[in-house]
Design a protein around this motif. Structure first.
Motif, short mmCIF file in Angstrom:
data_model
loop_
_atom_site.label_atom_id
_atom_site.label_comp_id
_atom_site.label_asym_id
_atom_site.label_seq_id
_atom_site.Cartn_x
_atom_site.Cartn_y
_atom_site.Cartn_z
N TYR A 66 0.87 -1.18 0.00
CA TYR A 66 0.00 0.00 0.00
C TYR A 66 0.90 1.23 0.00
O TYR A 66 1.84 1.33 0.81
CB TYR A 66 -0.92 0.00 1.22
CG TYR A 66 -1.89 -1.17 1.21
CD1 TYR A 66 -3.04 -1.12 0.41
CD2 TYR A 66 -1.64 -2.30 1.96
CE1 TYR A 66 -3.92 -2.19 0.37
CE2 TYR A 66 -2.52 -3.38 1.93
CZ TYR A 66 -3.65 -3.31 1.13
OH TYR A 66 -4.51 -4.38 1.08
N LEU A 67 0.63 2.16 -0.90
CA LEU A 67 1.53 3.30 -1.09
C LEU A 67 1.64 4.15 0.17
O LEU A 67 2.71 4.67 0.49
CB LEU A 67 1.04 4.15 -2.26
CG LEU A 67 0.88 3.42 -3.61
CD1 LEU A 67 0.49 4.42 -4.69
CD2 LEU A 67 2.15 2.66 -3.99
N VAL A 74 7.90 5.93 -1.93
CA VAL A 74 7.11 6.19 -3.13
C VAL A 74 7.42 7.57 -3.69
O VAL A 74 7.60 7.75 -4.90
CB VAL A 74 5.60 6.05 -2.81
CG1 VAL A 74 4.76 6.47 -4.01
CG2 VAL A 74 5.28 4.61 -2.40
N GLY A 75 7.50 8.57 -2.82
CA GLY A 75 7.81 9.93 -3.27
C GLY A 75 9.17 10.01 -3.95
O GLY A 75 9.33 10.65 -4.99
N LYS A 76 10.17 9.37 -3.36
CA LYS A 76 11.51 9.33 -3.93
C LYS A 76 11.49 8.66 -5.31
O LYS A 76 12.16 9.11 -6.25
CB LYS A 76 12.45 8.58 -2.99
CG LYS A 76 13.89 8.54 -3.45
CD LYS A 76 14.77 7.80 -2.43
CE LYS A 76 16.20 7.69 -2.93
NZ LYS A 76 17.05 6.92 -1.97
N ALA A 77 10.67 7.62 -5.44
CA ALA A 77 10.57 6.91 -6.72
C ALA A 77 9.99 7.82 -7.80
O ALA A 77 10.49 7.86 -8.94
CB ALA A 77 9.70 5.66 -6.56
N PHE A 78 8.94 8.56 -7.45
CA PHE A 78 8.34 9.46 -8.44
C PHE A 78 9.32 10.57 -8.85
O PHE A 78 9.39 10.94 -10.02
CB PHE A 78 7.03 10.05 -7.93
CG PHE A 78 5.85 9.17 -8.19
CD1 PHE A 78 5.36 9.01 -9.48
CD2 PHE A 78 5.22 8.48 -7.17
CE1 PHE A 78 4.27 8.19 -9.75
CE2 PHE A 78 4.13 7.66 -7.42
CZ PHE A 78 3.65 7.52 -8.71
N ARG A 109 -1.07 0.47 -8.49
CA ARG A 109 -0.23 -0.19 -9.50
C ARG A 109 0.73 0.80 -10.15
O ARG A 109 1.87 0.47 -10.46
CB ARG A 109 -1.10 -0.86 -10.57
CG ARG A 109 -2.04 -1.92 -10.05
CD ARG A 109 -1.40 -2.90 -9.08
NE ARG A 109 -2.38 -3.68 -8.35
CZ ARG A 109 -2.25 -4.11 -7.12
NH1 ARG A 109 -1.16 -3.82 -6.43
NH2 ARG A 109 -3.18 -4.82 -6.54
N PHE A 110 0.25 2.03 -10.38
CA PHE A 110 1.14 3.02 -10.99
C PHE A 110 2.26 3.39 -10.00
O PHE A 110 3.42 3.54 -10.39
CB PHE A 110 0.34 4.26 -11.40
CG PHE A 110 1.12 5.21 -12.27
CD1 PHE A 110 1.53 4.83 -13.54
CD2 PHE A 110 1.46 6.48 -11.81
CE1 PHE A 110 2.26 5.70 -14.35
CE2 PHE A 110 2.19 7.35 -12.62
CZ PHE A 110 2.58 6.95 -13.89
#
Length: 412
Positions: A66-67, A74-78, A109-110
């Motif tokens: 879960y994000l 998740v933020g670092k990935a974006f 998923r995104f």
């Protein structure tokens, strides 16, 4: 020497007791010379694991399920992915999908795709994904962002519960897809719209783990209350397995027939089935074993007299392909009673190497079980024919050769 790609394998969950066919494939690819790294969308929930899981050498890591559980990751990935040339192409595909399927799952998923790309191992050349539903959504977005080729293994539920538009778009984008039943192959081939990138390859068994059972099987015929016929089923307690129909069939058996049923497996429906068995007056004749590992299951195949599954197509289209446990049972010369659903008929033929009935028909199933219980000679004849077919046509080395060929011919 032919260069073997390093493959990142994306899985919905790992390890899982119910997905021995995937673990067997992973080990087979490692033995064929491939360097694998495994990444899963969910952490394991099973308390046991099969021996094959301990033989697989690949590193395993996990995406955020879960994000909101890992916002910094998740933020670092974006931030990393937004600078990649393919990010906005993937974003456009995501927004198009979101209009047709507005759900938290789609956002997840995104986000998982962004993490997958941001943390991609530098030496991995290929992305291969198991299941063409949600894992393939992650793979498709990740492939667009990272400009990485991807392929997919489709199985059963993922084919039959996915929208046609989504399957079609994934098949247009993936390099190729492989699936394990002819009925699944035909559906995906139709949706590939002439690309001819769908391939049929039966999983098969690692027959070294399921060697021929040398002992002579019992001639129990249900006439001795002190030595009842032993019925076995292995499978998760979920609707598509039809365990409620199997229980209804057992309740319809003649009173003079002595039998005992053993069920192996967990599942969300288990407590409901136990309650149904009590309601039908069967609780004293059933043992619910829960989840067991492969070695324990093998011993049950060898000590039982008949194997049964009452597979069905559920209201949402979910169904089995060719259940691996039925192939395992047949490899041990254990006769099978089941239904004519999906890929089952690609191995089993009624009256030739099994007894098959219509799904949802408890009375037909009861008649087939009674025949198997009362006729040891029939059990032996059908089981020998099924084992012969398994050992000639369902050796897992065949599927590993198919995958090796496909990966070798694919362009990195």
């Amino acid at each position: 020497m032919v260069h073997k790609k390093k493959i990142l394998v994306l899985l919905k969950g790992y390890p899982r007791l119910s997905e021995t066919f995937i673990a067997q494939e992973l080990l087979g690819l490692e033995r064929a010379g491939y360097h694998l790294e495994l990444v899963a969308m969910r952490r394991p929930t099973d308390k046991k694991r099969h021996p094959v899981h301990d033989e697989i050498k690949a590193k395993v890591w996990y995406l955020p399920e879960y994000l909101h559980d890992e916002p910094l990751r998740v933020g670092k990935a974006f931030l990393s992915c937004i600078r990649k040339p393919g990010f906005f192409r993937a974003l456009s595909a995501f927004l198009k999908d979101l209009k047709r399927d507005f759900s938290p799952n789609r956002f997840r998923r995104f986000g998982q795709a962004a993490v997958l790309v941001a943390e991609w191992p530098q030496d991995a050349e290929w992305l291969h994904v198991h299941f063409i539903h949600t894992p393939a959504s992650v793979a498709r977005y990740a492939s667009m962002i990272g400009a990485t080729p991807w392929t997919v293994s489709a199985h059963a539920k993922d084919i039959w519960t996915s929208e046609s538009w989504e399957l079609e778009e994934k098949l247009q984008h993936a390099e190729w897809a492989v699936t394990c039943t002819r009925v699944g192959f035909e559906r995906l081939t139709e949706l590939s719209r002439g690309r001819n990138n769908v391939h049929l390859s039966y999983h098969g068994l690692d027959l070294d783990r399921f060697p021929h059972f040398e002992a002579v099987r019992s001639l129990r015929d249900g006439s001795d209350a002190a030595d009842p016929v032993r019925l076995l089923s292995v499978g998760r307690a979920v609707k598509k397995k039809g365990y409620d129909v199997l229980l209804q069939a057992l309740a319809r058996l003649p009173a003079d027939l002595s039998w005992h049923f053993t069920h192996i497996g967990g599942g969300d429906e288990l407590q409901r089935l136990i309650a149904l068995a009590a309601e039908l007056g069967l609780e004293g004749r059933i043992t619910w074993k829960g989840a067991l590992d492969q070695r324990e299951v093998l011993e049950h195949y060898r000590s039982s007299d008949v194997f049964a599954l009452a597979c069905r197509v559920t209201a949402d289209g979910d169904r089995d392909g060719l259940p691996n446990v039925m192939v395992e049972a047949a490899s041990q010369c254990l006769p099978v009673v089941s239904t004519r659903v999906s890929g089952i008929v690609e191995l089993f033929e009624s009256e030739t190497n099994s007894l098959l009935v219509s799904s949802e028909d408890a009375m037909q199933l009861a008649h087939a079980l009674e025949r198997m219980f009362r006729e040891p000679a029939l059990r032996q004849k059908l089981a020998l024919a099924a084992e012969t077919k398994v050992r000639s046509d369902f050796d897992h080395h065949n599927s590993i050769r198919d995958l090796d060929r496909l990966f070798t011919l694919s362009k990195a």
